[in-house]
Design a protein around this motif. Structure first.
Motif, PDB file in Angstrom:
ATOM      1  N   TRP A  52     -44.364 -48.635  34.325  1.00  0.00           N
ATOM      2  CA  TRP A  52     -45.568 -48.266  35.070  1.00  0.00           C
ATOM      3  C   TRP A  52     -45.238 -47.625  36.410  1.00  0.00           C
ATOM      4  N   LEU A  88     -42.132 -52.139  25.655  1.00  0.00           N
ATOM      5  CA  LEU A  88     -42.443 -50.926  26.408  1.00  0.00           C
ATOM      6  C   LEU A  88     -41.187 -50.376  27.087  1.00  0.00           C
ATOM      7  N   HIS A  91     -38.774 -48.798  24.564  1.00  0.00           N
ATOM      8  CA  HIS A  91     -39.211 -47.485  24.104  1.00  0.00           C
ATOM      9  C   HIS A  91     -38.947 -46.416  25.172  1.00  0.00           C
ATOM     10  N   ARG A  95     -36.673 -43.041  24.827  1.00  0.00           N
ATOM     11  CA  ARG A  95     -37.215 -41.695  25.092  1.00  0.00           C
ATOM     12  C   ARG A  95     -36.416 -40.965  26.167  1.00  0.00           C
TER      13      ARG A  95
ATOM     14  N   LEU B  18     -42.990 -35.340  34.350  1.00  0.00           N
ATOM     15  CA  LEU B  18     -42.659 -36.544  33.604  1.00  0.00           C
ATOM     16  C   LEU B  18     -43.883 -37.378  33.309  1.00  0.00           C
ATOM     17  N   ARG B  21     -44.968 -35.694  30.235  1.00  0.00           N
ATOM     18  CA  ARG B  21     -44.032 -35.609  29.117  1.00  0.00           C
ATOM     19  C   ARG B  21     -43.384 -36.939  28.772  1.00  0.00           C
ATOM     20  N   VAL B  22     -43.295 -37.832  29.746  1.00  0.00           N
ATOM     21  CA  VAL B  22     -42.599 -39.087  29.487  1.00  0.00           C
ATOM     22  C   VAL B  22     -43.552 -40.261  29.419  1.00  0.00           C
ATOM     23  N   LEU B  23     -44.337 -40.460  30.475  1.00  0.00           N
ATOM     24  CA  LEU B  23     -45.146 -41.671  30.532  1.00  0.00           C
ATOM     25  C   LEU B  23     -46.200 -41.691  29.439  1.00  0.00           C
ATOM     26  N   PRO B  25     -46.336 -40.115  26.462  1.00  0.00           N
ATOM     27  CA  PRO B  25     -45.809 -40.394  25.130  1.00  0.00           C
ATOM     28  C   PRO B  25     -45.339 -41.829  24.984  1.00  0.00           C
ATOM     29  N   VAL B  26     -44.769 -42.396  26.061  1.00  0.00           N
ATOM     30  CA  VAL B  26     -44.331 -43.782  25.987  1.00  0.00           C
ATOM     31  C   VAL B  26     -45.522 -44.666  25.652  1.00  0.00           C
ATOM     32  N   ARG B  27     -46.626 -44.423  26.350  1.00  0.00           N
ATOM     33  CA  ARG B  27     -47.814 -45.244  26.119  1.00  0.00           C
ATOM     34  C   ARG B  27     -48.363 -45.007  24.718  1.00  0.00           C
ATOM     35  N   ALA B  29     -46.843 -43.986  22.041  1.00  0.00           N
ATOM     36  CA  ALA B  29     -46.000 -44.541  21.000  1.00  0.00           C
ATOM     37  C   ALA B  29     -46.124 -46.057  20.940  1.00  0.00           C
ATOM     38  N   ALA B  30     -46.398 -46.678  22.077  1.00  0.00           N
ATOM     39  CA  ALA B  30     -46.553 -48.128  22.083  1.00  0.00           C
ATOM     40  C   ALA B  30     -47.969 -48.520  21.687  1.00  0.00           C
ATOM     41  N   TRP B  32     -50.742 -47.896  23.148  1.00  0.00           N
ATOM     42  CA  TRP B  32     -51.617 -48.291  24.227  1.00  0.00           C
ATOM     43  C   TRP B  32     -52.880 -47.452  24.138  1.00  0.00           C
ATOM     44  N   LEU B  93     -53.602 -50.594  31.667  1.00  0.00           N
ATOM     45  CA  LEU B  93     -53.551 -50.828  30.221  1.00  0.00           C
ATOM     46  C   LEU B  93     -54.910 -51.319  29.726  1.00  0.00           C
ATOM     47  N   GLU B  95     -55.500 -53.605  27.643  1.00  0.00           N
ATOM     48  CA  GLU B  95     -55.562 -55.072  27.603  1.00  0.00           C
ATOM     49  C   GLU B  95     -55.866 -55.634  28.989  1.00  0.00           C
ATOM     50  N   PRO B 126     -50.832 -47.196  39.430  1.00  0.00           N
ATOM     51  CA  PRO B 126     -51.642 -46.882  38.245  1.00  0.00           C
ATOM     52  C   PRO B 126     -52.778 -47.871  38.009  1.00  0.00           C
TER      53      PRO B 126
END
Lengths: 156, 167
Positions: A52, A88, A91, A95, B18, B21-23, B25-27, B29-30, B32, B93, B95, B126
């Motif tokens: 985060w 998290l 992953h 990446r 990023l 491109r990064v955060l 996709p990370v979310r 893929a998980a 979220w 998130l 949740e 965030p």
């Protein structure tokens, strides 16, 4: 439990500078033991991060580049995730294709490093296991790199 | 060799790139179901409360005491949090949003609530923006967001204000 002022703060972390880096053993994301003291003789960049934390995501690819560039001169980057969920963090590591050991942190380890109450947070540890610098928040990366070069060049 | 990467400007550009491109996709893929990114800058200035102001308020015997909710990382909450505050989940998130919605559901809309995070520098947080946005959308009229410019460690614990640890 109420704790006194300064706990978990920058002042507590600053007190670590020029002191022995607290040793720890964690299970790295590749399943192997990650023991800080096993890197004695190397300069260690110890980075606390989380998925985060946007500034962390900027720094980590640079740390991976430094591992490639300075690894042969005995730099060792170590990443400790402060995420609440390991999945998290795992992953994100996949990446970002990171080339250095990483593991999940915990509140106890954080406390031993003066409290990790804000990210990013990075410590530089010399070849003798002494904390030589602490960087909290968004830091000019050239400052960290110059300190790494200085520690790598220092007499053993 | 890598010096071009190290200027502030380059870091900002990289951060923006990023974040896409990064955060994200990370979310994704998980799996979220993250809410749309909401910057802490979206919170009206009038709804902010400064650390020294909140500390004074908590120490004032006759003052109305707010319900204080931490809307960030549990690992940080476990290390140190404002005494009496409750953990309400990371509002970046889905949740966490659900947890905050559930906690607030039974409260009267005029309840004095202070939310805080302090995981990152304010402009990178965030959680504070989505948390405020949710409570406002639920009709709460007396919500303040603790302004932590750098992080909870530097701007609260490091100032000598009281903290407690634990779950």
């Amino acid at each position: 439990m109420t704790v006194t002022a300064g706990a978990g703060s920058g002042s507590a972390q600053k007190q670590l500078v020029n002191k022995d880096a607290p040793d720890f053993v964690l299970t790295s994301f590749n399943g192997k033991a990650l023991r800080l003291s096993s890197y004695r003789g190397k300069v260690v960049l110890l980075n606390f991060w989380a998925t985060w934390c946007a500034p962390c995501q900027v720094e980590m690819p640079v740390f991976a580049a430094w591992q490639r560039e300075y690894g042969a001169r005995d730099l060792q980057v170590v990443g400790i995730s402060m995420d609440d969920e390991a999945s998290l963090a795992r992953h994100a590591v996949e990446r970002l294709n990171l080339n250095y050991p990483l593991a999940m942190g915990n509140a106890r380890l954080a406390s031993r490093y003066g409290g990790v109450l804000g990210l990013p947070l990075t410590f530089l540890i010399d070849r003798n296991g002494i904390v030589r610098a602490r960087y909290q928040g968004e830091t000019e990366l050239s400052t960290i790199e110059n300190q790494i070069k200085s520690l790598l060049a220092a007499p053993r | 060799m890598l010096s071009w990467l190290f200027s502030k400007k380059a870091a900002m550009i990289a951060a923006l790139a990023l974040s896409c491109r990064v955060l994200l996709p990370v979310r994704a893929a998980a799996q979220w179901a993250a809410p749309e990114p909401t910057s802490a800058f979206s919170i009206p200035t009038a709804q902010l409360i400064q650390p020294d102001e909140l500390n004074r308020l908590l120490r004032s015997p006759g003052a109305e005491k707010p319900l204080i909710l931490q809307v960030g990382s549990h690992m940080m909450f476990a290390q140190a949090h404002i005494p009496g505050s409750e953990y309400a989940g990371p509002s970046s998130l889905s949740e966490g949003i659900q947890q905050l919605r559930g906690r607030a559901a039974s409260l009267p809309h005029n309840r004095f609530i202070v939310i805080y995070c302090g995981c990152c520098p304010w402009n990178r947080c965030p959680n504070a923006g989505p948390a405020y946005k949710l409570l406002a959308s639920m009709g709460f009229t007396h919500v303040k967001v603790l302004y932590l410019a750098n992080n909870f460690g530097a701007d609260w614990a490091g100032k000598g204000y009281p903290v407690e640890s634990g779950q």
